[in-house]
Every structure is written in structure tokens, then in C-alpha cells.
Scaffold this active site. Structure first.
Site, PDB file in Angstrom:
ATOM      1  N   HIS A  57     111.539  -4.104  73.630  1.00  0.00           N
ATOM      2  CA  HIS A  57     111.984  -3.143  72.613  1.00  0.00           C
ATOM      3  C   HIS A  57     113.412  -2.707  72.895  1.00  0.00           C
ATOM      4  CE1 HIS A  57     110.538  -0.411  75.739  1.00  0.00           C
ATOM      5  NE2 HIS A  57     111.046   0.633  75.102  1.00  0.00           N
ATOM      6  N   HIS A  59     115.117   0.117  73.543  1.00  0.00           N
ATOM      7  CA  HIS A  59     115.624   1.209  74.393  1.00  0.00           C
ATOM      8  C   HIS A  59     116.553   0.705  75.495  1.00  0.00           C
ATOM      9  CE1 HIS A  59     112.206   4.139  73.113  1.00  0.00           C
ATOM     10  NE2 HIS A  59     113.266   4.224  72.334  1.00  0.00           N
ATOM     11  N   ASP A  61     116.968   1.509  78.517  1.00  0.00           N
ATOM     12  CA  ASP A  61     116.405   1.207  79.838  1.00  0.00           C
ATOM     13  C   ASP A  61     115.589  -0.091  79.830  1.00  0.00           C
ATOM     14  OD1 ASP A  61     114.459   2.617  78.282  1.00  0.00           O
ATOM     15  OD2 ASP A  61     113.308   3.020  80.108  1.00  0.00           O
ATOM     16  N   HIS A  62     115.687  -0.855  78.732  1.00  0.00           N
ATOM     17  CA  HIS A  62     115.039  -2.167  78.651  1.00  0.00           C
ATOM     18  C   HIS A  62     116.020  -3.257  78.215  1.00  0.00           C
ATOM     19  CE1 HIS A  62     110.894  -0.477  79.083  1.00  0.00           C
ATOM     20  NE2 HIS A  62     111.571   0.597  78.741  1.00  0.00           N
ATOM     21  N   HIS A 115     105.529   3.072  70.024  1.00  0.00           N
ATOM     22  CA  HIS A 115     106.576   3.694  70.852  1.00  0.00           C
ATOM     23  C   HIS A 115     107.911   3.566  70.119  1.00  0.00           C
ATOM     24  CE1 HIS A 115     108.817   4.769  74.465  1.00  0.00           C
ATOM     25  NE2 HIS A 115     109.455   3.625  74.447  1.00  0.00           N
ATOM     26  N   ASP A 134     106.715  -0.524  76.900  1.00  0.00           N
ATOM     27  CA  ASP A 134     106.257   0.863  76.923  1.00  0.00           C
ATOM     28  C   ASP A 134     105.083   1.092  75.960  1.00  0.00           C
ATOM     29  OD1 ASP A 134     108.307   1.154  78.707  1.00  0.00           O
ATOM     30  OD2 ASP A 134     109.548   2.450  77.454  1.00  0.00           O
ATOM     31  N   HIS A 172     107.247   0.856  83.348  1.00  0.00           N
ATOM     32  CA  HIS A 172     107.566   2.008  84.210  1.00  0.00           C
ATOM     33  C   HIS A 172     106.477   2.281  85.249  1.00  0.00           C
ATOM     34  CE1 HIS A 172     110.968   3.608  81.779  1.00  0.00           C
ATOM     35  NE2 HIS A 172     110.315   3.048  80.775  1.00  0.00           N
TER      36      HIS A 172
HETATM   37 FE    FE Z   1     111.202   2.654  78.850  1.00  0.00          FE
HETATM   38 ZN    ZN Z   2     111.041   2.760  75.786  1.00  0.00          ZN
END
Ligand code: FE
Ligand code: ZN
Length: 256
Positions: A57, A59, A61-62, A115, A134, A172
Site C-alpha cells: 500500500h 503509506h 513507511d512502506h 486500512h 497493514d 509492523h
Molecule cells: Fe504501516
Molecule cells: Zn500503513
């Protein structure tokens, strides 16, 4: 068809990046590169040359490492067709029901929006490995940032149809906090109590609790357990529809 070897790279506060290697063909994919240097270092350490990025996805942090890793390795970026405008550097678009071959290793793609919209998961059946970003976490699930409870419940239902032995490689290390919440809604779940004892000791020793398995999640993850009488009782929804129980459990986690 062939199996993939998986190497887990903990980065940032609590993110997991994964390197997937198909030795037969010599391809290596990075799942959700949050960052650049630790990922390149991990690939060097394994002696693997990065050829692909698989994103779940959009985001940061990905996907934060997408562009720089592509620049440095000339890799191919695979991501969600339904979210192509938000996946940096995307080359190959995939969507629900597609199969994608990483070398000889076959992955089935699921749309698991909830999400985010256009969130996808990669299931490598031969390797019993699910990369779900996530959506499902160990004893938890992703926050509903862009989707509705009904949409997330549908996504979770697709993933829980996978076999018990499926290894869940999520994005995570949230396990201990998730488990603490789970205990508030199922305080007498003996599987949960036993798992949390193990998880606390693992975390004290800095050991990752990911991946878990679908079998373990079925017995301990409250978001996959709307049929649990104890859960229904705690949240005051005895006999309610699964999606209602899920929605209320998610709302309580948000307030926890
Ligand atoms: Fe994340
Ligand atoms: Zn995420």
C-alpha cells in the site's frame, strides 16, 4: 513452481521489510521498503541482487525507499492497480485475483482495502507465505484510515480463508500492544493468555514475534473472532452479525 526464501529486516521504530529470494531464477524482491540503506545492506549481507519491489500500500513507511532503490538497482516495482497514482515508481500493476510470478514463485494477489483504498496482499502458496502489509497484524488489524469496517471485514475474511499453516508476514511489530488490547476483550481466552506470556518474554529479549500463523491468529486475534461468545459478551453484542462485532472491536481498539 518454486519456493521463496524470506529474510526479515526490522527498520524504523517497528516496521518489517522483507527480502524474498528465488534461488532457481536468481530474483530478489523487497516487500515494502520503508527505507533505503538498511535494505540495500541486508541484500548485500545475503549476497542477493534486488530485482523487484512488491508494495502492499501507499503509506510512506512502506514505499519510502521505492525511488532510490529503483535508481540504485534498476529493479521493477509491482503495486496495486487500484492505487497506482500513489505507488512511487510503479511499473507493474496487479489487482484482486491476479497471479504474479516472482521468478518461478507464484503469488496470488488479493485486494484487501480497508486500512487504505487499493491495499493488496501477496500470497505465495508454495511457500505458505502471506505478505499482507497493514491488514492482519499479530493479534491485531490495521486502522481503518481510508475504509469502512465492512470493507475491512471483507478483506480479513478473504485472508482467513487461507490455510492454517499460512505464515503471516505483516508490516509492523505491534504484537505486544495488540495482545494487551485483546486481553481486555477476551480476558479468559487461554490460548491468548499463553501466547501473551510467550510474546512478552520474546519482546524482553528483542526477538521478533512476526511471522505468526493463521492457525495461531484464529485462536488469539480478536478481529478474526467475531464468533467468540466471550468477545460478544464483553462488548455487549451477543448474537450480533460478524461485521458488527468486528466494527465494535475495532472502535474499542481505537479508544484503547
Ligand atoms: Fe504501516
Ligand atoms: Zn500503513
Amino acid at each position: 513452481m518454486s519456493k521463496i526464501e524470506t529474510y526479515q529486516v526490522p527498520v524504523l521504530e517497528d516496521n518489517y521489510v522483507y527480502l524474498l529470494h528465488d534461488a532457481e531464477i536468481g530474483v530478489t524482491a523487497v516487500v515494502d521498503p520503508a527505507v533505503v540503506e538498511p535494505v540495500l545492506d541486508a541484500a548485500d549481507f545475503k549476497g542477493w541482487k534486488i530485482t523487484h519491489i512488491l508494495n502492499t500500500h501507499h503509506h510512506g513507511d512502506h514505499t519510502g525507499g521505492n525511488i532510490e532503490i529503483k535508481k540504485r538497482t534498476d529493479c521493477t516495482i509491482v503495486g496495486s492497480r487500484n492505487d497506482k497514482s500513489r505507488i512511487p515508481g510503479i511499473d507493474i500493476e496487479v489487482g484482486d485475483g491476479d497471479t504474479y510470478f516472482l521468478g518461478n514463485a507464484k503469488a496470488q494477489i488479493f485486494d484487501v482495502s480497508g486500512h487504505t483504498q487499493g491495499h493488496i496482499a501477496y500470497w505465495f502458496e508454495e511457500s505458505h507465505s502471506l505478505f499482507c502489509g497493514d491488514t492482519i497484524f499479530a493479534m491485531g488489524c490495521g486502522r481503518l484510515i481510508e475504509g469502512s469496517p465492512a470493507q475491512m471485514w471483507e478483506a480479513l475474511s478473504k485472508l482467513t480463508a487461507l490455510p492454517d499453516e499460512t505464515l503471516i508476514y505483516c508490516g509492523h511489530e505491534y504484537t505486544e500492544a495488540n495482545g494487551n488490547f485483546a486481553l481486555t476483550v477476551e480476558p479468559e481466552n487461554t490460548d491468548l493468555l499463553a501466547r501473551m506470556k510467550q510474546v512478552r518474554s520474546m519482546r524482553r529479549n528483542g526477538i521478533p514475534t512476526v511471522p505468526s500463523t493463521m492457525a495461531v491468529e484464529r485462536t488469539t486475534n480478536p478481529f478474526l473472532r467475531p464468533d467468540s461468545v466471550e468477545l460478544q459478551k464483553t462488548i455487549g453484542l451477543i448474537g450480533a452479525e460478524a461485521v458488527e462485532v468486528f466494527a465494535e472491536t475495532r472502535a474499542r481498539k481505537d479508544r484503547h
